[in-house]
Scaffold this active site. Structure first.
Site, PDB file in Angstrom:
ATOM      1  N   GLU A 177       0.809  -1.225   0.000  1.00 54.37           N
ATOM      2  CA  GLU A 177       0.000   0.000   0.000  1.00 54.37           C
ATOM      3  C   GLU A 177       0.839   1.271   0.000  1.00 54.37           C
ATOM      4  O   GLU A 177       1.282   1.722   1.046  1.00 54.37           O
ATOM      5  CB  GLU A 177      -0.950   0.027   1.211  1.00 54.37           C
ATOM      6  CG  GLU A 177      -1.794   1.303   1.229  1.00 54.37           C
ATOM      7  CD  GLU A 177      -2.726   1.416   2.425  1.00 54.37           C
ATOM      8  OE1 GLU A 177      -2.602   0.627   3.365  1.00 54.37           O
ATOM      9  OE2 GLU A 177      -3.571   2.322   2.405  1.00 54.37           O
ATOM     10  N   LYS A 219      -2.689  -2.097  -3.016  1.00 56.38           N
ATOM     11  CA  LYS A 219      -3.718  -1.229  -2.412  1.00 56.38           C
ATOM     12  C   LYS A 219      -3.239   0.198  -2.595  1.00 56.38           C
ATOM     13  O   LYS A 219      -2.145   0.541  -2.166  1.00 56.38           O
ATOM     14  CB  LYS A 219      -3.882  -1.555  -0.927  1.00 56.38           C
ATOM     15  CG  LYS A 219      -4.729  -0.540  -0.174  1.00 56.38           C
ATOM     16  CD  LYS A 219      -5.205  -1.067   1.163  1.00 56.38           C
ATOM     17  CE  LYS A 219      -5.993  -0.019   1.911  1.00 56.38           C
ATOM     18  NZ  LYS A 219      -6.751  -0.578   3.030  1.00 56.38           N
TER      19      LYS A 219
END
Ligand code: 13P
Length: 336
Positions: A177, A219
């Site tokens: 992420e 992500k």
């Protein structure tokens, strides 16, 4: 490394009409959210609230898995079932946040680098025992004057790649992420540039560390103008630019892509994901891994009256379902 098993988990995380619910707030973040609503934040109140989320009937309609915090992975329901076992019973995958937070990057005022590699191999082995199927590591990229620097993007990309390699070695799917922070007055064009550069550096580092893309989930943030930018963008521009940037910066064979909500409104986050899936024409599953934008209505109902568990759970399942539909391009704001 068991690539077939990792790929299967990654596929399940972004199965058609499914995405991830993030409930992995650190104690500090959880306290901020509880304080704002006048709820005391302690181990038991966190357990009670997370139990409400985990045991919401119908949540599994749109949600394939939940990201838990270390404490949460070890907690149990009132009847003594461990949270990961409760999730498994409900057909949802337990995930775990494993980074130790974004710390000030040395010699680079205003920038952050995420820490947490020390002892990670041992922690992952324990998390695997406790039932974790996937993990999350969040890096923070801030746009500002002369920011982000290559030092910040590269330092974070390297950390993410080292974490991802350790995850795959342990049989856990890494969710990588890089969050481009929405706060700021930067334009959408700058966000596009920074996002693509960050993704390219990240995927180069992942490849260098030998991480299998098909057993990895990205992500990330959508391509958006900064919150304080006077020139905001419409739905189609956001959807098209985000797709275009992802196509430029992300390899085709990644296990899937999910978005964080990162300060977007609840309906906005759903609508934008939905629009992208209506447009289509990309090689990966495009879904969600929202925290605030799924939890917000449920948290409000519960904080107003902690007896209102069923009502809060229904509100949660509803946002889960709507986002699941958005992952198929089948949501409409009329449903609200
Ligand atoms: P938000 O959707 O609230 O941004 O949280 C998602 C998340 O897990 C950020 O790391």
């Amino acid at each position: 490394m068991d690539i077939a098993a990792l790929t299967e988990t990654a596929k399940a995380m972004v199965a058609p009409g499914k995405g991830i619910l993030a409930i992995d707030e650190s104690h500090g973040t959880c306290k901020k959210r509880f304080d704002a609503l006048g709820v005391e934040c302690n181990e038991e109140s966190r357990r009670t609230y997370r139990q409400l989320l985990i045991t919401a009937d119908g949540l599994n309609e749109g949600v394939s898995g939940l990201i838990l915090f270390d404490e949460t992975l070890r907690q149990k329901t009132d009847d003594g079932t461990a949270f990961p076992a409760e999730l498994a019973k409900r057909g949802m995958l337990p995930g775990i946040k494993v980074d130790m937070g974004a710390k000030d990057l040395a010699l680079h005022a205003g920038e952050k680098v995420t820490e947490g590699l020390t002892g990670l191999r041992e922690r992952l082995a324990e998390y695997k025992e406790l039932g974790a199927k996937f993990a999350k590591w969040r890096a923070v990229i801030t746009i500002g004057d002369n920011m982000p620097t290559d030092a910040c993007i590269m330092g974070n990309a390297h950390g993410l790649a080292r974490y991802a390699a350790l995850c795959q070695e342990a049989g856990i799917v890494p969710m990588v992420e890089p969050e481009i922070i929405l706060e700021g007055d930067h334009t959408m064009e700058i966000c596009y540039e920074v996002s693509v550069k960050t993704w390219k550096m990240l995927f180069a580092q992942l490849a260098q560390q030998g991480v299998a893309p098909e057993g990895t989930i990205l992500k990330t943030s959508m391509i958006l103008p900064g919150k304080a930018c006077p020139q905001q963008a419409d739905l189609d521009t956001i959807a098209n630019k985000t797709i275009e940037g992802l196509k430029e910066g992300v390899p085709d064979n990644i296990g899937g892509i999910v978005f964080l909500s990162g300060g977007q409104g609840d309906v906005e986050a759903t609508e934008r994901l939905n629009r992208m899936n209506q447009i289509g024409g990309f090689p990966w599953a495009l879904s969600f891994s929202y925290g605030r934008s799924i939890q917000r209505p449920a948290l409000k109902i519960w904080s107003d009256n902690q007896e209102n568990v069923k009502e809060a759970q229904a509100a949660l399942a509803k946002r889960g379902k709507f986002n699941g539909l958005a992952a198929l391009g089948k949501y409409s704001t009329d449903m609200e």
